[in-house]
Design an enzyme around this catalytic site. Structure first.
Site, PDB file in Angstrom:
ATOM      1  N   THR A 123      30.567  58.687  23.827  1.00  0.00           N
ATOM      2  CA  THR A 123      31.870  59.303  24.126  1.00  0.00           C
ATOM      3  C   THR A 123      32.338  60.226  23.005  1.00  0.00           C
ATOM      4  O   THR A 123      31.986  60.010  21.830  1.00  0.00           O
ATOM      5  CB  THR A 123      32.921  58.174  24.329  1.00  0.00           C
ATOM      6  OG1 THR A 123      34.226  58.730  24.272  1.00  0.00           O
ATOM      7  CG2 THR A 123      32.843  57.116  23.229  1.00  0.00           C
ATOM      8  N   ASP A 124      33.178  61.179  23.355  1.00  0.00           N
ATOM      9  CA  ASP A 124      33.761  62.059  22.325  1.00  0.00           C
ATOM     10  C   ASP A 124      34.740  61.301  21.436  1.00  0.00           C
ATOM     11  O   ASP A 124      35.126  61.798  20.374  1.00  0.00           O
ATOM     12  CB  ASP A 124      34.462  63.275  22.972  1.00  0.00           C
ATOM     13  CG  ASP A 124      35.658  62.928  23.857  1.00  0.00           C
ATOM     14  OD1 ASP A 124      35.868  61.733  24.161  1.00  0.00           O
ATOM     15  OD2 ASP A 124      36.371  63.861  24.256  1.00  0.00           O
ATOM     16  N   GLU A 125      35.122  60.071  21.862  1.00  0.00           N
ATOM     17  CA  GLU A 125      36.108  59.326  21.069  1.00  0.00           C
ATOM     18  C   GLU A 125      35.553  58.895  19.721  1.00  0.00           C
ATOM     19  O   GLU A 125      36.306  58.523  18.828  1.00  0.00           O
ATOM     20  CB  GLU A 125      36.617  58.122  21.855  1.00  0.00           C
ATOM     21  CG  GLU A 125      37.301  58.572  23.123  1.00  0.00           C
ATOM     22  CD  GLU A 125      38.114  57.505  23.804  1.00  0.00           C
ATOM     23  OE1 GLU A 125      38.587  56.582  23.133  1.00  0.00           O
ATOM     24  OE2 GLU A 125      38.279  57.613  25.030  1.00  0.00           O
TER      25      GLU A 125
ATOM     26  N   TYR B 155      37.423  50.142  20.600  1.00  0.00           N
ATOM     27  CA  TYR B 155      36.465  50.699  21.570  1.00  0.00           C
ATOM     28  C   TYR B 155      35.643  51.819  20.943  1.00  0.00           C
ATOM     29  O   TYR B 155      34.407  51.787  20.952  1.00  0.00           O
ATOM     30  CB  TYR B 155      37.198  51.220  22.816  1.00  0.00           C
ATOM     31  CG  TYR B 155      36.345  52.147  23.662  1.00  0.00           C
ATOM     32  CD1 TYR B 155      35.275  51.650  24.408  1.00  0.00           C
ATOM     33  CD2 TYR B 155      36.584  53.527  23.690  1.00  0.00           C
ATOM     34  CE1 TYR B 155      34.473  52.512  25.161  1.00  0.00           C
ATOM     35  CE2 TYR B 155      35.794  54.384  24.446  1.00  0.00           C
ATOM     36  CZ  TYR B 155      34.746  53.869  25.174  1.00  0.00           C
ATOM     37  OH  TYR B 155      33.938  54.727  25.906  1.00  0.00           O
TER      38      TYR B 155
ATOM     39  N   LYS C 297      31.577  52.088  19.990  1.00  0.00           N
ATOM     40  CA  LYS C 297      30.662  53.127  20.503  1.00  0.00           C
ATOM     41  C   LYS C 297      30.005  53.859  19.326  1.00  0.00           C
ATOM     42  O   LYS C 297      28.814  54.164  19.367  1.00  0.00           O
ATOM     43  CB  LYS C 297      31.404  54.126  21.401  1.00  0.00           C
ATOM     44  CG  LYS C 297      31.945  53.553  22.697  1.00  0.00           C
ATOM     45  CD  LYS C 297      30.900  52.997  23.625  1.00  0.00           C
ATOM     46  CE  LYS C 297      30.054  54.045  24.320  1.00  0.00           C
ATOM     47  NZ  LYS C 297      29.164  53.460  25.360  1.00  0.00           N
TER      48      LYS C 297
HETATM   49  P1  NAD Z   1      33.219  51.178  33.595  1.00  0.00           P
HETATM   50  O1  NAD Z   1      34.097  50.260  32.816  1.00  0.00           O
HETATM   51  O2  NAD Z   1      33.720  51.756  34.872  1.00  0.00           O
HETATM   52  O3  NAD Z   1      31.844  50.421  33.957  1.00  0.00           O
HETATM   53  C1  NAD Z   1      31.169  49.624  33.025  1.00  0.00           C
HETATM   54  C2  NAD Z   1      30.087  48.843  33.775  1.00  0.00           C
HETATM   55  O4  NAD Z   1      29.355  48.072  32.794  1.00  0.00           O
HETATM   56  C3  NAD Z   1      30.647  47.865  34.809  1.00  0.00           C
HETATM   57  O5  NAD Z   1      29.911  47.939  35.998  1.00  0.00           O
HETATM   58  C4  NAD Z   1      30.445  46.491  34.137  1.00  0.00           C
HETATM   59  O6  NAD Z   1      30.247  45.439  35.072  1.00  0.00           O
HETATM   60  C5  NAD Z   1      29.201  46.744  33.296  1.00  0.00           C
HETATM   61  N1  NAD Z   1      29.106  45.846  32.140  1.00  0.00           N
HETATM   62  C6  NAD Z   1      30.078  45.565  31.229  1.00  0.00           C
HETATM   63  N2  NAD Z   1      29.625  44.671  30.328  1.00  0.00           N
HETATM   64  C7  NAD Z   1      28.332  44.404  30.661  1.00  0.00           C
HETATM   65  C8  NAD Z   1      27.321  43.582  30.101  1.00  0.00           C
HETATM   66  N3  NAD Z   1      27.560  42.827  29.006  1.00  0.00           N
HETATM   67  N4  NAD Z   1      26.102  43.565  30.681  1.00  0.00           N
HETATM   68  C9  NAD Z   1      25.853  44.307  31.802  1.00  0.00           C
HETATM   69  N5  NAD Z   1      26.779  45.082  32.385  1.00  0.00           N
HETATM   70  C10 NAD Z   1      27.997  45.144  31.830  1.00  0.00           C
HETATM   71  O7  NAD Z   1      32.768  52.307  32.573  1.00  0.00           O
HETATM   72  P2  NAD Z   1      32.551  53.872  32.809  1.00  0.00           P
HETATM   73  O8  NAD Z   1      33.852  54.549  32.741  1.00  0.00           O
HETATM   74  O9  NAD Z   1      31.676  54.052  34.002  1.00  0.00           O
HETATM   75  O10 NAD Z   1      31.745  54.248  31.483  1.00  0.00           O
HETATM   76  C11 NAD Z   1      30.330  54.174  31.452  1.00  0.00           C
HETATM   77  C12 NAD Z   1      29.850  54.568  30.071  1.00  0.00           C
HETATM   78  O11 NAD Z   1      30.299  55.893  29.777  1.00  0.00           O
HETATM   79  C13 NAD Z   1      30.385  53.678  28.950  1.00  0.00           C
HETATM   80  O12 NAD Z   1      29.349  53.449  28.034  1.00  0.00           O
HETATM   81  C14 NAD Z   1      31.503  54.493  28.331  1.00  0.00           C
HETATM   82  O13 NAD Z   1      31.646  54.179  26.959  1.00  0.00           O
HETATM   83  C15 NAD Z   1      30.981  55.899  28.526  1.00  0.00           C
HETATM   84  N6  NAD Z   1      32.021  56.946  28.646  1.00  0.00           N
HETATM   85  C16 NAD Z   1      33.006  56.835  29.592  1.00  0.00           C
HETATM   86  C17 NAD Z   1      33.957  57.841  29.700  1.00  0.00           C
HETATM   87  C18 NAD Z   1      35.039  57.779  30.744  1.00  0.00           C
HETATM   88  O14 NAD Z   1      35.910  58.648  30.761  1.00  0.00           O
HETATM   89  N7  NAD Z   1      35.026  56.831  31.660  1.00  0.00           N
HETATM   90  C19 NAD Z   1      33.909  58.949  28.842  1.00  0.00           C
HETATM   91  C20 NAD Z   1      32.881  59.025  27.895  1.00  0.00           C
HETATM   92  C21 NAD Z   1      31.942  58.012  27.811  1.00  0.00           C
HETATM   93  P1  TYD Z   2      42.505  56.524  29.083  1.00  0.00           P
HETATM   94  O1  TYD Z   2      42.209  56.787  30.529  1.00  0.00           O
HETATM   95  O2  TYD Z   2      42.772  55.119  28.675  1.00  0.00           O
HETATM   96  O3  TYD Z   2      41.323  57.174  28.263  1.00  0.00           O
HETATM   97  P2  TYD Z   2      41.131  57.347  26.664  1.00  0.00           P
HETATM   98  O4  TYD Z   2      42.128  56.556  25.932  1.00  0.00           O
HETATM   99  O5  TYD Z   2      39.771  56.825  26.531  1.00  0.00           O
HETATM  100  O6  TYD Z   2      41.273  58.818  26.385  1.00  0.00           O
HETATM  101  O7  TYD Z   2      43.747  57.392  28.638  1.00  0.00           O
HETATM  102  C1  TYD Z   2      43.748  58.804  28.679  1.00  0.00           C
HETATM  103  C2  TYD Z   2      45.004  59.299  28.003  1.00  0.00           C
HETATM  104  O8  TYD Z   2      46.136  58.877  28.762  1.00  0.00           O
HETATM  105  C3  TYD Z   2      45.225  58.725  26.614  1.00  0.00           C
HETATM  106  O9  TYD Z   2      45.842  59.724  25.803  1.00  0.00           O
HETATM  107  C4  TYD Z   2      46.175  57.575  26.831  1.00  0.00           C
HETATM  108  C5  TYD Z   2      47.023  58.063  27.988  1.00  0.00           C
HETATM  109  N1  TYD Z   2      47.531  57.007  28.882  1.00  0.00           N
HETATM  110  C6  TYD Z   2      48.891  56.988  29.238  1.00  0.00           C
HETATM  111  O10 TYD Z   2      49.683  57.841  28.795  1.00  0.00           O
HETATM  112  N2  TYD Z   2      49.308  56.019  30.097  1.00  0.00           N
HETATM  113  C7  TYD Z   2      48.480  55.059  30.602  1.00  0.00           C
HETATM  114  O11 TYD Z   2      48.947  54.171  31.371  1.00  0.00           O
HETATM  115  C8  TYD Z   2      47.088  55.103  30.236  1.00  0.00           C
HETATM  116  C9  TYD Z   2      46.128  54.073  30.772  1.00  0.00           C
HETATM  117  C10 TYD Z   2      46.669  56.101  29.370  1.00  0.00           C
END
Ligand code: NAD
Ligand code: TYD
Length: 350
Positions: free
Chosen positions: A123-125, A148, A152
């Site tokens: 992630t970019d975070e 988190y 990562k």
């Molecule tokens: P999500 O929370 O929707 O899904 C996570 C999945 O992992 C779920 O299906 C969960 O059951 C499974 N999981 C959790 N713990 C586990 C374990 N111990 N063993 C096996 N499976 C397990 O997450 P997402 O939003 O789809 O993100 C997927 C990946 O992308 C993550 O690694 C996250 O850090 C990365 N990512 C997400 C975003 C975003 O905006 N959602 C952005 C950048 C990177």
């Molecule tokens: P989020 O979806 O939790 O992603 P991330 O923290 O990984 O960027 O949140 C996106 C942005 O929205 C972040 O700046 C936090 C803000 N946010 C709110 O303002 N209200 C909310 O209820 C949530 C969940 C997030």
């Protein structure tokens, strides 16, 4: 190519599996997922009977189970994670366990069975707050702000060490905030959409001027597949969206598209350690792999809202049990929960 996908029942993983099975008829997929609150097999109903798809329930921290399921796979795409920043603030232990220890277990098994490629989805975070005017490229320092993002960053560094020490064939992607269909409605975009649809308050953290770079999940899936197929081993690729937008402006756009007024908007106490701005420099993936986002924010939001409007049953089912008790415990009285965290951190520093 047989791919071992971890976390394929989550948001990005399930979109990725559907996309790969649709576009690569010679690929087969083993989806290995623990099915935490965020994992949902309903996300994969469309491919459940596809002969090139298999589901195995398991934890990535369980080395024997991982090895049994991964043993004849050629490549790994590692999505599984505890992915919510807020949860990582309230309850960091499972985040560290899955994101750090789980990644370590996968690396060990994949190294043993000699997979030909391992894509670590990050992630970019990990770059932390990006100052106004700057854009983080892949060499930007890692300065994570939340448990988190720290977990990562830790896993990215483990992956990097395996490349350097063992010649392990890994590649890392770092994408910006994703949005789209099948995202668990605790995350910002689906939370705001589903609350707006049901006339509930839209909780904006602090002043809402934080900036995020929104990427439609289908653009990210195309980027991850390009990295799997053509990325250079040992490299990191940023994958970012078309625009930087303030949270408040995202909420206003959503309200407008859903046809609701700004009276639903509610400023609530800010998230501790909240990063103000994420901004990615994505020239590397654009020039080396010819990838760029093609879904505009307007089109992506419209499609996402349409999906949530049509997915009322899905939303009701995922918003049950575990999610309700999480909200009750931490969000019903945000001030009290955040005060408790602040107190415990001051006790720890005494
Ligand atoms: P999500 O929370 O929707 O899904 C996570 C999945 O992992 C779920 O299906 C969960 O059951 C499974 N999981 C959790 N713990 C586990 C374990 N111990 N063993 C096996 N499976 C397990 O997450 P997402 O939003 O789809 O993100 C997927 C990946 O992308 C993550 O690694 C996250 O850090 C990365 N990512 C997400 C975003 C975003 O905006 N959602 C952005 C950048 C990177
Ligand atoms: P989020 O979806 O939790 O992603 P991330 O923290 O990984 O960027 O949140 C996106 C942005 O929205 C972040 O700046 C936090 C803000 N946010 C709110 O303002 N209200 C909310 O209820 C949530 C969940 C997030």
């Amino acid at each position: 190519m047989k791919i071992f996908v971890t976390g394929g029942a989550g948001f990005i993983g399930s979109n990725f599996i559907r996309y790969v099975l649709e576009t690569r008829k010679d690929f087969s997929i083993v989806n290995y997922d623990k099915l935490t609150y965020a994992g949902n097999l309903a996300n994969l109903e469309l491919v459940a009977r596809n002969p090139n798809y298999q589901f195995v329930r398991g934890d990535i921290c369980d080395a024997a189970a991982v090895e049994a399921a991964m043993c004849d796979c050629d490549a790994v795409i590692h999505f599984a994670a505890e992915s919510h920043v807020d949860r990582s603030i309230y309850e960091p232990a499972p985040v560290i366990q899955t994101n750090v220890t789980g990644t370590f277990v996968l690396l060990e098994v994949a190294r043993k069975i000699l997979v030909s490629r391992f894509v670590h989805v990050s992630t970019d975070e990990v770059y932390g707050d990006i100052p106004e005017g700057a854009f983080a490229d892949e060499n930007f320092p890692l300065q994570p702000s939340s448990p988190y993002s720290a977990s990562k960053a830790a896993s990215d560094l483990l992956v990097r060490s395996y490349v350097r020490t063992y010649g392990f064939p890994a590649v890392i992607t770092r994408s910006s905030n994703n949005y789209g269909s099948y995202q668990f409605p605790e995350k910002f975009v689906p939370l705001m959409i589903t609350n707006a649809l049901s006339d509930k308050a839209l909780p904006v953290y602090g002043d809402g001027k934080q900036q995020r770079d929104w990427l439609h999940v289908e653009d990210n899936c195309r980027g991850i597949l390009a990295v799997l197929e053509r990325g250079k081993i040992g490299e990191v690729y940023n994958i970012g969206g078309p625009d930087l937008v303030e949270n408040l402006s995202m909420v206003q756009r959503i309200l407008q598209l859903v046809g609701k007024t700004e009276s639903l908007l509610s400023h609530v106490q800010d998230r501790p350690g909240h990063d103000r701005r994420y901004a990615l420099d994505c020239r590397k993936i654009q020039t080396e792999l010819d990838w760029r986002p093609v879904i505009t924010l307007e089109e992506g939001l419209r499609r996402t809202i349409d999906w949530y409007v049509s997915a009322g049953l899905w939303v009701a089912s995922v918003r049950g049990g575990e999610y309700l008790s999480y909200c009750e415990k931490y969000y019903e009285n945000r001030e009290r929960s955040l005060h408790a965290i602040a107190r415990s951190s001051s006790i720890a520093s005494d």
